[in-house]
Write an enzyme that holds these catalytic residues in place. Structure first.
Site, PDB file in Angstrom:
ATOM      1  CE  LYS B  79       3.362 -16.851  -7.705  1.00 23.71           C
ATOM      2  NZ  LYS B  79       2.478 -15.403  -7.499  1.00 23.71           N
ATOM      3  CB  SER B 154      -0.737 -15.890  -9.968  1.00 20.99           C
ATOM      4  OG  SER B 154       0.230 -15.132  -9.193  1.00 20.99           O
ATOM      5  CB  SER B 178      -0.751 -12.858  -6.835  1.00 20.88           C
ATOM      6  OG  SER B 178      -1.325 -12.980  -8.117  1.00 20.88           O
TER       7      SER B 178
END
Lengths: 98, 485
Positions: B79, B154, B178
């Site tokens: 990420k 997310s 997330s």
């Protein structure tokens, strides 16, 4: 509750965020709705409840103070074009009040 | 070569070990698939092809020297909130466009030391604030099961990259769901470790008391292998706990004898999609079949988790994001005076959701409102934590849904922040309490969209969570379905 535009501007200034008039109007409406929803917390009795400071069973965490090489000045300055004599260059800070 | 992109870490390791495939071949196969498919899915913000092949060659050389660990030569995605030395790290934000960190996050450093290969950095909601990845300043990531729908967020780029076979596994971060929510919406496994289990060093902070790094994988075994690699104390993160890291794969067993599983009545909420409730209830019956003892439990302050979270997390974010002022990194909007430069740099550099949360957090911390909002929220947080402590006196695990619905349509919730916040209502409390949770595939709805089962354990209870997840996974075949792309 409804926030006033002045309150929205005050918060934006505390957070140092330039907002357009359209953003101010939208955040006024959205933040008012969100805060209204959050008022449900007031109904919960927390008289003898301590606030959570950390979820961990830790207190002050210290390590031995041993010198070791850090990140070089060149590497730290590599992410900006605004630099001079090995320092970050900023605008004058003393000729205005915040 | 396409079957090379279907391998789990465990399977890839077996082939690498027997010399049937090299890390270069495995990495090349993933880079080719990214080239072919990611124009549609848009799970990556940056693909580091050249560096990946260098790392793959180095891994092959290490293996030729006799080294043999499960992650040696396995291609992963990370990420874009995790710092990677010399490789652009944007957090999905314009305010960090072009930022090349001078250091690497500890979790990635550990994976690299074991010889894992980095394919690139994945898309995310800006600064991890969001539940759909639509808040990225760069691209909209699409759900591999239905490209008109969001992947969740997310860590939506990470989840989509794993589901679409664009990485063997990924690292995401979970502040309020997330990792688990996008894992659920994309049909993969997502583990949020306990607060303090994994070092946060090099994770660009959103809410420091809630953030935690964890794996997204295609099997429970892979999640255990990834956790083995990244867990542990780090002198550079004072909140990483000095607690022994067991071999998490040793905990995996195909039965649940002796485990007590609690079902919290508050987690089957009004408005939940019927297919989600049906799949999760069926999964709980399956846990009973596997030998678990099922008990109803109560988490009475569940309703309060959403407002508590959306006060505490934005308050911490408003402080953490004060560092983005255009002075040391990221684009600077020069505006004639220092204060105006700050205002304009931040006003133009942050997107709408980040500004909304900075405003909310600043308000909650401001003079006159601190007691009513922030302090009140931190007190109720104590009650939420106590709910779990009391429940874990009666049960070893809690089973419930991850998300009240399956993947929603792109654009459907973007104009209604409160509706978007409600997508996290079943995952937030775990972060507030600092405990661990996993999402594993447990079915599909009428539109063939994946549904996730959430298993929650106490702080540092990852072994029992992984054991139960593994037993369930081994007795079902949901995880074997692949999105058609």
């Amino acid at each position: 509750m409804t926030l006033s535009i002045e309150e929205v501007e005050h918060i934006a200034e505390l957070a140092k965020l330039a907002l357009t008039d359209e953003e101010k109007a939208r955040y006024r409406e959205q933040l008012s709705a969100i805060l209204d929803y959050f008022n449900r917390l007031q109904a919960i009795d927390t008289d003898d409840i301590p606030p959570t400071a950390t979820v961990l069973p830790l207190h002050t965490v210290l390590r031995d103070d041993v010198p070791h090489p850090g990140i070089s000045r060149e590497e730290l300055l590599a992410n900006t074009e605004h630099k001079e004599n090995g320092m970050f260059r900023v605008e004058a800070i003393l000729d205005e009040s915040p | 070569m396409s079957d090379l992109t279907d391998l789990t870490i465990e399977e890839a390791h077996a082939l690498l070990q027997r010399g049937e495939v090299s890390s270069v071949e495995l990495t090349q196969a993933h880079l080719e698939r990214i080239e072919a498919v990611d124009g549609l899915i848009r799970s990556y913000l940056t693909v580091t092809a050249g560096q990946a092949l260098d790392q793959a060659r180095a891994a092959d050389a290490r293996r030729a020297e006799g080294e043999d660990t499960p992650l040696l030569g396995v291609p992963l995605s990370y990420k874009d909130v995790l710092c990677t030395r010399g490789v652009q790290t944007t957090c999905g934000s314009r305010i960090l466009e072009g930022y090349r960190p001078p250091y690497t996050a500890t979790a990635i450093e550990k994976l690299e030391a074991l010889g894992a290969v980095m394919l690139g950095k994945t898309n995310m909601d800006e600064f991890a604030m969001g539940s759909s990845t639509e808040n990225s300043a760069y691209v909209v990531t699409r759900n591999p099961w239905d490209t008109e729908r969001v992947p969740g967020g997310s860590s939506g780029g990470s989840a989509a990259s794993v589901a679409a076979r664009l990485a063997v596994a990924s690292l995401g971060t979970d502040t309020g769901g997330s990792i688990r929510q996008p894992a659920s919406l994309c049909g993969v496994v997502g583990l949020k470790p306990s607060y303090g289990r994994v070092s946060r060093y090099g994770l660009v902070a959103f809410a420091s008391s809630l953030d935690q790094i964890g794996p997204l994988t295609r099997s429970v075994t892979d999640a255990a292998l990834m956790l083995n690699a990244i867990a542990g104390h780090d002198p550079r993160d004072s909140t990483s706990m000095n607690v022994e890291v067991p071999d998490y794969t040793a905990a995996l067993r195909a039965d649940m004898q002796g485990l007590r599983v609690g079902v919290p009545r508050e987690y089957f909420i009004e408005g939940m999609q019927p297919a989600v409730e049906a799949a999760v209830r069926a999964a709980i019956d399956q846990l009973a079949e596997l030998g678990a003892e099922i008990r109803e439990v109560s988490l009475p302050h569940t309703d309060a988790a959403l407002p508590v979270y959306y006060l505490v997390a934005p308050a911490e974010a408003s402080a953490n994001l004060a560092r983005f002022d255009g002075v040391r990194y990221g684009p600077r909007v020069v505006a004639g005076s220092m204060w105006e430069t700050y205002r304009q740099t931040r006003g133009q550099g942050f997107g709408p959701e980040v500004k909304r949360r900075i405003m909310l957090g600043t308000y909650a911390l401001s003079a006159g409102y601190y007691d009513a909002y922030y302090l009140k929220a931190q007190k109720v947080r104590t009650l939420i934590k106590q709910d779990f402590e009391q429940a874990f006196e009666q049960v070893d695990l809690i089973a419930c849904p991850v998300s009240p619905t399956t993947a929603f349509r792109i654009g459907e919730r973007i104009d209604d922040p409160l509706q978007m916040y409600l997508s996290d209502v079943l995952t937030l409390a775990v972060n507030l309490a600092g405990i661990c949770g996993i999402s594993i595939p447990c079915g599909f709805d009428e539109n063939d969209l994946p549904i996730g089962l959430q298993l929650i354990g106490p702080a540092f209870g990852e072994e029992q969570v992984l054991r139960a997840a593994y037993a369930y996974e081994q007795s079902t075949d949901w995880h074997t379905r692949v999105p058609a792309l």
